[in-house]
Design a protein around this motif. Structure first.
Motif, PDB file in Angstrom:
ATOM      1  N   ARG A 143       0.561   4.121  -2.876  1.00  0.00           N
ATOM      2  CA  ARG A 143       0.229   5.534  -2.673  1.00  0.00           C
ATOM      3  C   ARG A 143       1.272   6.449  -3.302  1.00  0.00           C
ATOM      4  N   ALA A 144       2.505   5.966  -3.353  1.00  0.00           N
ATOM      5  CA  ALA A 144       3.579   6.763  -3.951  1.00  0.00           C
ATOM      6  C   ALA A 144       3.520   6.780  -5.471  1.00  0.00           C
ATOM      7  N   MET A 145       2.654   5.965  -6.064  1.00  0.00           N
ATOM      8  CA  MET A 145       2.536   5.892  -7.518  1.00  0.00           C
ATOM      9  C   MET A 145       1.520   6.866  -8.085  1.00  0.00           C
ATOM     10  N   GLN A 146       0.838   7.617  -7.217  1.00  0.00           N
ATOM     11  CA  GLN A 146      -0.196   8.537  -7.688  1.00  0.00           C
ATOM     12  C   GLN A 146       0.303   9.538  -8.731  1.00  0.00           C
ATOM     13  N   PRO A 147       1.541  10.095  -8.586  1.00  0.00           N
ATOM     14  CA  PRO A 147       1.998  11.053  -9.607  1.00  0.00           C
ATOM     15  C   PRO A 147       2.016  10.492 -11.027  1.00  0.00           C
ATOM     16  N   LEU A 148       2.215   9.180 -11.182  1.00  0.00           N
ATOM     17  CA  LEU A 148       2.205   8.586 -12.521  1.00  0.00           C
ATOM     18  C   LEU A 148       0.823   8.683 -13.154  1.00  0.00           C
ATOM     19  N   SER A 149      -0.215   8.413 -12.358  1.00  0.00           N
ATOM     20  CA  SER A 149      -1.582   8.513 -12.892  1.00  0.00           C
ATOM     21  C   SER A 149      -1.934   9.971 -13.162  1.00  0.00           C
ATOM     22  N   GLN A 150      -1.481  10.879 -12.284  1.00  0.00           N
ATOM     23  CA  GLN A 150      -1.739  12.303 -12.502  1.00  0.00           C
ATOM     24  C   GLN A 150      -1.030  12.790 -13.762  1.00  0.00           C
ATOM     25  N   GLY A 151       0.190  12.285 -13.970  1.00  0.00           N
ATOM     26  CA  GLY A 151       0.944  12.670 -15.159  1.00  0.00           C
ATOM     27  C   GLY A 151       0.256  12.228 -16.440  1.00  0.00           C
ATOM     28  N   PHE A 152      -0.306  11.026 -16.409  1.00  0.00           N
ATOM     29  CA  PHE A 152      -1.018  10.513 -17.585  1.00  0.00           C
ATOM     30  C   PHE A 152      -2.239  11.378 -17.898  1.00  0.00           C
ATOM     31  N   ILE A 153      -3.012  11.731 -16.866  1.00  0.00           N
ATOM     32  CA  ILE A 153      -4.210  12.556 -17.072  1.00  0.00           C
ATOM     33  C   ILE A 153      -3.823  13.943 -17.593  1.00  0.00           C
ATOM     34  N   LYS A 154      -2.728  14.515 -17.053  1.00  0.00           N
ATOM     35  CA  LYS A 154      -2.260  15.817 -17.529  1.00  0.00           C
ATOM     36  C   LYS A 154      -1.874  15.752 -19.002  1.00  0.00           C
ATOM     37  N   LEU A 155      -1.215  14.656 -19.376  1.00  0.00           N
ATOM     38  CA  LEU A 155      -0.792  14.486 -20.765  1.00  0.00           C
ATOM     39  C   LEU A 155      -1.993  14.390 -21.695  1.00  0.00           C
ATOM     40  N   VAL A 156      -3.015  13.666 -21.257  1.00  0.00           N
ATOM     41  CA  VAL A 156      -4.221  13.531 -22.073  1.00  0.00           C
ATOM     42  C   VAL A 156      -4.948  14.871 -22.195  1.00  0.00           C
ATOM     43  N   LYS A 157      -4.949  15.651 -21.128  1.00  0.00           N
ATOM     44  CA  LYS A 157      -5.655  16.930 -21.145  1.00  0.00           C
ATOM     45  C   LYS A 157      -5.059  17.904 -22.160  1.00  0.00           C
TER      46      LYS A 157
ATOM     47  N   PRO B  94       0.796  -1.236   0.000  1.00  0.00           N
ATOM     48  CA  PRO B  94       0.000   0.000   0.000  1.00  0.00           C
ATOM     49  C   PRO B  94       0.826   1.284   0.000  1.00  0.00           C
ATOM     50  N   ASN B  95       1.954   1.288   0.726  1.00  0.00           N
ATOM     51  CA  ASN B  95       2.781   2.498   0.752  1.00  0.00           C
ATOM     52  C   ASN B  95       3.379   2.795  -0.619  1.00  0.00           C
ATOM     53  N   LEU B  96       3.864   1.741  -1.292  1.00  0.00           N
ATOM     54  CA  LEU B  96       4.380   1.901  -2.650  1.00  0.00           C
ATOM     55  C   LEU B  96       3.266   2.359  -3.584  1.00  0.00           C
TER      56      LEU B  96
ATOM     57  N   VAL C 286      -6.622   1.506  -4.499  1.00  0.00           N
ATOM     58  CA  VAL C 286      -6.695   0.373  -3.561  1.00  0.00           C
ATOM     59  C   VAL C 286      -5.784   0.597  -2.364  1.00  0.00           C
ATOM     60  N   GLY C 287      -4.566   1.124  -2.615  1.00  0.00           N
ATOM     61  CA  GLY C 287      -3.639   1.373  -1.507  1.00  0.00           C
ATOM     62  C   GLY C 287      -4.134   2.438  -0.563  1.00  0.00           C
ATOM     63  N   HIS C 288      -4.848   3.428  -1.112  1.00  0.00           N
ATOM     64  CA  HIS C 288      -5.361   4.542  -0.300  1.00  0.00           C
ATOM     65  C   HIS C 288      -6.591   4.139   0.503  1.00  0.00           C
ATOM     66  N   LEU C 289      -7.472   3.354  -0.119  1.00  0.00           N
ATOM     67  CA  LEU C 289      -8.737   3.002   0.523  1.00  0.00           C
ATOM     68  C   LEU C 289      -8.724   1.633   1.187  1.00  0.00           C
ATOM     69  N   GLY C 290      -7.964   0.695   0.603  1.00  0.00           N
ATOM     70  CA  GLY C 290      -8.017  -0.684   1.085  1.00  0.00           C
ATOM     71  C   GLY C 290      -9.270  -1.376   0.570  1.00  0.00           C
ATOM     72  N   VAL C 291      -9.333  -2.685   0.673  1.00  0.00           N
ATOM     73  CA  VAL C 291     -10.506  -3.409   0.178  1.00  0.00           C
ATOM     74  C   VAL C 291     -11.576  -3.588   1.247  1.00  0.00           C
ATOM     75  N   ASP C 292     -11.189  -3.450   2.516  1.00  0.00           N
ATOM     76  CA  ASP C 292     -12.181  -3.635   3.585  1.00  0.00           C
ATOM     77  C   ASP C 292     -13.274  -2.578   3.530  1.00  0.00           C
ATOM     78  N   ILE C 293     -12.949  -1.438   2.905  1.00  0.00           N
ATOM     79  CA  ILE C 293     -13.930  -0.365   2.838  1.00  0.00           C
ATOM     80  C   ILE C 293     -15.165  -0.780   2.035  1.00  0.00           C
ATOM     81  N   LEU C 294     -14.968  -1.744   1.144  1.00  0.00           N
ATOM     82  CA  LEU C 294     -16.097  -2.241   0.363  1.00  0.00           C
ATOM     83  C   LEU C 294     -17.159  -2.864   1.268  1.00  0.00           C
ATOM     84  N   LYS C 295     -16.706  -3.494   2.375  1.00  0.00           N
ATOM     85  CA  LYS C 295     -17.640  -4.174   3.269  1.00  0.00           C
ATOM     86  C   LYS C 295     -18.473  -3.172   4.068  1.00  0.00           C
ATOM     87  N   ASN C 296     -17.878  -1.995   4.366  1.00  0.00           N
ATOM     88  CA  ASN C 296     -18.555  -1.009   5.210  1.00  0.00           C
ATOM     89  C   ASN C 296     -19.797  -0.424   4.553  1.00  0.00           C
ATOM     90  N   LEU C 297     -19.717  -0.212   3.243  1.00  0.00           N
ATOM     91  CA  LEU C 297     -20.832   0.419   2.539  1.00  0.00           C
ATOM     92  C   LEU C 297     -21.283  -0.449   1.362  1.00  0.00           C
TER      93      LEU C 297
END
Length: 484
Positions: free
Chosen positions: A80-94, A76-78, A270-281
């Motif tokens: 969460r550290a990958m978020q800039p890659l997804s942000q970079g992709f969205i910026k490139l598409v924009k 999960p820590n790794l 998934v790293g930010h939220l975890g899968v257990d959150i699916l059970k809560n709601l």
């Protein structure tokens, strides 16, 4: 032959992994977590091997999406550290969105000089958008009233996050509303929405990714260019044609980065939220997915069948943009690929360039359905009974105020908060469900993209301009014949 063997191994491995996961989740037998982790990465390795053999962008996107889930679960820590890659992709598409919308719209209108066809496309598109979003809203209302997902919810134990502080109206408009009777507030807000569709500066509109403003400017510019004499019109028409072709090629280059961007986005979620959150709601999440499936099965599918749209080929055409939308939770990220896919599918460029961008503001099927469902959920969780009339009024208020939110991930929350305030519903419940909003956003954004892609085919068929012999349809038929 080797490709088929790898495909069989992949299917067998994934099937075994699903069975073991169900056994583990329901505690049917004792399985050590480390063993399940090992199974996940065996599956990951097999999926990678399958993607290498298939050499297909869609396969790579879906593979990286699954690998992103595995990284989010196990590291999960790794993740969460990958978020800039997804942000970079969205910026490139924009960077693609503004130029491709402007170029395709202007060329589509001025290149054919048929202003009557533009008018026909406009009213036909709007009629279809209104009918589709109305169906989505009613399905959302029916499902949440049947499942009663919000009744008896223990709000205190739901995950809480800070609500977005973004306002739905500007500070200037807020001051103006203070001097207007509350009875006229709705009229003022509607007029403000109309005002905000017009760009004061096209460069600023492109910079801020204001899709509707770019569309309005492109349509007006295209109409103006179409009225210019042929000799003076041709250079600009040729320029917009060249620009649109270049931007589609640029899109193909950018999409090579899509597997990394999509995988990183899923890992972060998934790293930010975890899968257990699916059970809560689970009830809320399940209600949304059920409603979206009903909408796809009983609204969009019958429309496609009635118009004799080849379902298998249509699914093949949209799977890349939909998978991108699902992982990034942004329709913007899928827009260029959706436009090129529909053009290859047989929809003329002038229709694609008008219907999809306009649909991003007026045909938010998934978002409309979600907002009607979520608003009633908030009322149920807070123990506030609403009559059918109040529910319908709230739903159609949401449909009007939700225009233009497709390009921004999770922007629908802002609309939901404002509507809750307007109808006297507690916003703390929205704060509670904010934790799983990304998981819901994936589904509703995907349905937005599917709905807009289908809308282009509907309008093309309605106009009698759908190309039954399009390259994509012929390629798929050829593949089927080879497979047979």
């Amino acid at each position: 032959m080797l490709k088929k063997q790898v495909g069989f191994i992949t299917l067998f491995t994934v099937s075994i992994a699903i069975i073991l996961t169900l056994i583990y989740e329901f505690n049917l037998f004792a399985i050590h977590p480390d063993f399940m982790m090992g199974i996940r990465w065996v599956v990951g390795a097999v999926l990678m091997l399958n993607a290498i053999f298939r050499k297909n962008l869609t396969t790579w996107i879906l593979t990286c999406l699954v690998l992103g889930i595995f990284v989010g679960l196990d590291f999960p820590n790794l993740a969460r550290a990958m978020q800039p890659l997804s942000q970079g992709f969205i910026k490139l598409v924009k960077t693609i969105v503004g130029p491709i919308l402007f170029a395709t719209l202007v060329f589509g209108i001025a290149g054919h000089s048929d202003l009557k066809s533009v008018g026909r496309m406009a009213w036909k598109s709007m009629l279809y958008f209104f009918c589709a979003t109305s169906c989505a809203i009613f399905i959302g209302l029916i499902v949440i009233n049947v499942t009663k997902a919000g009744v008896g919810v223990d709000v205190a134990n739901m995950p809480h996050e800070e609500l977005p502080k973004t306002a739905t109206i500007t500070e200037t408009d807020q001051k103006a509303l203070e001097h207007i009777s509350s009875e006229a507030h709705g009229v003022y807000k509607f007029n403000a929405f109309i005002r905000d569709t017009f760009p004061e500066n096209i460069v600023k509109a492109v910079y801020e990714n204001k899709v509707l403003q770019i569309v309005v400017f492109g349509v007006l510019f295209g109409i103006g260019l179409a009225l210019v004499e042929e000799k003076k019109r041709k250079p600009l028409v040729d320029f917009t044609e060249s620009l649109s072709e270049a931007m589609f090629k640029f899109t193909n280059i950018v999409m090579l980065f899509a597997p990394i961007g999509v995988g990183a986005a899923m890992a972060y979620t998934v790293g930010h939220l975890g899968v257990d959150i699916l059970k809560n709601l689970f009830m809320l999440l399940g209600s949304l997915y059920l409603a979206l499936v009903i909408f796809l099965s009983f609204v969009l599918l019958p429309i496609a069948l009635f118009l004799k749209i080849p379902i298998k080929q249509f699914v093949n055409a949209i799977k890349e943009p939909v998978s991108i939308a699902f992982a990034t939770t942004s329709s913007d990220a899928a827009l260029p690929k959706a436009m090129s896919a529909m053009e290859k599918f047989g929809v003329p460029r002038k229709i694609v360039s008008f219907v999809i961008p306009t649909g991003y503001s007026f045909n938010l099927d998934g978002t409309s359905l979600y907002l009607s469902l979520a608003a009633i959920f908030v009322a149920q969780a807070a123990g506030i009974p609403l009559t059918i009339g109040q529910q319908l009024l709230m739903a159609f208020t949401l449909m009007i105020t939700s225009k233009g939110v497709a390009a921004v991930p999770r922007a629908s929350l802002i609309v939901l908060i404002a509507t809750a305030d307007q109808f006297g519903l507690p916003t703390f419940v929205i704060a509670a469900i904010l934790g799983i909003d990304e998981l819901m956003d994936m589904a509703r954004t995907s349905v937005n993209v599917i709905g807009n892609c289908l809308a282009t085919v509907v309008v093309a068929k309605w106009e009698g301009e759908f190309d039954e012999k399009a390259p994509f349809l012929q390629d798929v038929k050829s593949e089927d014949e080879v497979a047979g």
